[in-house]
Design an enzyme around this catalytic site. Structure first.
Site, mmCIF file in Angstrom:
data_model
loop_
_atom_site.group_PDB
_atom_site.id
_atom_site.type_symbol
_atom_site.label_atom_id
_atom_site.label_comp_id
_atom_site.label_asym_id
_atom_site.label_seq_id
_atom_site.Cartn_x
_atom_site.Cartn_y
_atom_site.Cartn_z
ATOM 1 C CG ASP A 13 0.914 -3.758 4.958
ATOM 2 O OD1 ASP A 13 1.759 -2.982 5.456
ATOM 3 O OD2 ASP A 13 -0.311 -3.637 5.149
ATOM 4 C CG ASP A 47 2.432 0.297 7.873
ATOM 5 O OD1 ASP A 47 2.072 -0.175 6.782
ATOM 6 O OD2 ASP A 47 1.658 0.456 8.828
ATOM 7 C CG HIS A 90 -0.538 0.045 2.519
ATOM 8 N ND1 HIS A 90 -0.217 1.215 3.158
ATOM 9 C CD2 HIS A 90 -0.322 -0.932 3.424
ATOM 10 C CE1 HIS A 90 0.179 0.944 4.400
ATOM 11 N NE2 HIS A 90 0.135 -0.348 4.585
ATOM 12 C CG HIS A 119 0.199 2.352 12.655
ATOM 13 N ND1 HIS A 119 -1.051 1.795 12.861
ATOM 14 C CD2 HIS A 119 0.572 1.955 11.413
ATOM 15 C CE1 HIS A 119 -1.402 1.088 11.798
ATOM 16 N NE2 HIS A 119 -0.432 1.169 10.909
ATOM 17 C CD GLU A 147 -3.577 -1.412 5.315
ATOM 18 O OE1 GLU A 147 -3.901 -2.379 6.005
ATOM 19 O OE2 GLU A 147 -2.967 -0.435 5.785
ATOM 20 C CD GLU A 148 -1.718 1.871 7.716
ATOM 21 O OE1 GLU A 148 -2.514 1.420 8.554
ATOM 22 O OE2 GLU A 148 -0.560 1.459 7.598
#
Ligand SMILES: [Zn+2]
Length: 478
Positions: free
Chosen positions: A362, A300, A288, A433, A334-335
């Site tokens: 991912d 990420d 992503h 994150h 995606e997130e």
């Protein structure tokens, strides 16, 4: 062999056909296929170019949450990068994405011992308004524990979830803990809570909060939700442990903005199959393009973007190219709700049936350590050849319950078989994150080894004799 020879002789078939064994159901790969896979593996290990790709994305674009300026810039970056690297049929597929703005988050303990806390709004949280929210804290270890409390114990209070994330190689510790982030606010609001704070879903003890999407149920009030850094969560728990009432104050300016346009970015290594059928069959390599806003999205999912681009690029250098098309899809958003994944599946139409295998990267920057599949039982012998080709990389054979990565959910649900090349996630959730998701966490050698594994699996899927069937819908979902 003797029996086959004899049969061929009796049938008058040319012996030449047997002298050069061709792929068949029993033997899905030719010697040349397996040799090409080994050469791909070795070339990737010598330097796959993946590190340069993720360094470019992290440096030139950085944070790129759905709907942001970084998101737009990332789409342009990806179109440019795929074109530069010689991909074919490079294109953007329009996707509408939600746009949420984090704003600021001020969180502090007021009583019994006042202290400011390091916190971040969860993705999608509403704000508190100018006046903020103050309330006594009631603690729960997870949603089930919360549900055992009475409404009187929760109403008007701030619920704090102290769920800890277990460090695991395959990331299941995260999967178990993340439910409080996703559903904790609505579960608390159902009992009358005014806000929610969670211990960060992460395995580190850095004073940084881990963000991530949260979801509001349709029938409960929308209350603000934040994650505390793990050291701040420890401190809050010590104050709660004193037995005195603990009061927390939150002020968040998070808010929803109108949706924006973004895109899935697609590039291909066109199949060389002489019959149009094979060339139109697709092996999908996904990652992503979006990231959360706090770090630079190096792990990420910059690493995943780099892995699939580098793997496909190495495959492209092979002569001849595999008979099937290897398609790289860099999914939008995606997130914050799988917008790109849903748009891709919705627009696939008749092409969906021609997706032979889908894979996604991912879970950080490697190394790869396990190969899992989700194929019909009859196809398992075929996947054993791939597992064997991955063995020299130290990649072990896992089971046949692969998930495929969240962007592949819509395809998997429609029966598309998936492979998982599992990347070692032992340290991944230290950084996931957070503001600490930066390029220095990536080891170029581990990244190259991951590229090698993806390239081998994708290449063999793209040359295998026959496809991998369809996984019936009932078996596709656990
Ligand atoms: Zn991700």
């Amino acid at each position: 062999m003797f029996v086959r020879l004899l049969t061929a002789w009796v049938l008058g078939l040319p012996l030449l056909a047997l002298a050069q064994p061709q792929p068949s159901i029993d033997r899905p790969f030719s010697d040349a296929d397996l040799k090409a896979a080994a050469s791909l593996r070795d070339r990737a290990l010598q330097g796959s170019g993946a590190y340069e790709v993720v360094a470019s994305l992290a440096t030139e674009i950085g944070p790129r949450s759905a709907g942001s300026e970084g998101d737009r810039a990332a789409v342009a970056w990806a179109l440019n990068k795929l074109t530069q690297l010689g991909f074919q049929n490079v294109r953007a597929q329009d996707v509408t994405v939600p746009h949420w703005a984090r704003g600021f988050a001020e969180v502090a303990i007021k009583e019994p011992w006042p202290q400011p806390l390091v916190a971040a709004a969860l993705g999608g949280s509403v704000g508190t308004g100018e006046e903020g929210i103050e309330g006594d804290v009631v603690q729960a270890s997870n949603i089930d524990a919360l549900k055992k409390l009475s409404r009187r114990e929760v109403e008007g209070r701030i619920v704090y979830f102290n769920t800890r994330t277990e460090r695991t190689r395959d990331g299941h510790g995260y999967d178990q803990a993340v439910r409080v982030r996703l559903d904790g606010a609505s579960a608390a609001a159902a009992l009358g809570a005014v806000a929610v704070a969670i211990r960060s879903i992460g395995t580190d003890s850095d004073r940084l909060a881990h963000t991530g999407i949260m979801l509001y149920a349709a029938n409960t009030p929308r209350i603000p939700a934040v994650a505390l850094s793990n050291p701040d969560a420890d401190m809050l728990e010590r104050q709660l442990g004193s037995g005195r009432p603990v009061t927390l104050r939150l002020k968040l300016s998070a808010r929803d903005l109108p949706p924006k346009r973004s895109a899935n970015v697609i590039g291909e290594v066109a199949g060389s199959g002489a019959d149009a059928g094979a060339a139109h069959e697709i092996v999908l390599l996904g990652a992503h393009l979006d990231s959360w806003d706090l770090g630079t999205g190096a792990l990420d999912d910059g690493a995943g973007v780099a892995i699939v681009i580098a793997a496909a690029r190495l495959i492209r250098e092979l002569k001849p190219a595999p008979k099937r098309t290897v398609r790289v899809v860099l999914f939008a958003n995606e997130e914050f709700g799988l917008s790109g994944a849903n748009a891709y599946a919705a627009q696939a139409g008749s092409e969906l049936a021609r997706h032979v295998i889908a894979m996604e990267a991912d879970l950080g920057a490697g190394p790869a350590w396990r190969f899992e599949t989700r194929v019909p039982g009859a196809m398992l012998p075929k996947t054993q050849f791939i597992a064997k080709a991955l063995q020299p990389l130290g990649v072990e054979r896992g089971g046949n319950a692969a998930e495929g990565g969240s962007d592949l959910n819509p395809l998997r649900r429609q029966g598309v078989p998936v492979f998982d090349v599992d990347l070692d996630a032992t340290k991944y959730f230290d950084y996931h994150h957070t503001a600490n998701d930066t390029l220095d966490k990536i080891d170029a050698k581990a990244l190259d080894q991951s590229v090698a594994a993806y390239a081998v699996a994708a290449y063999l899927a793209a040359v295998a004799s026959g496809d991998f069937g369809r996984v019936p819908a009932s078996a596709a979902e656990k």
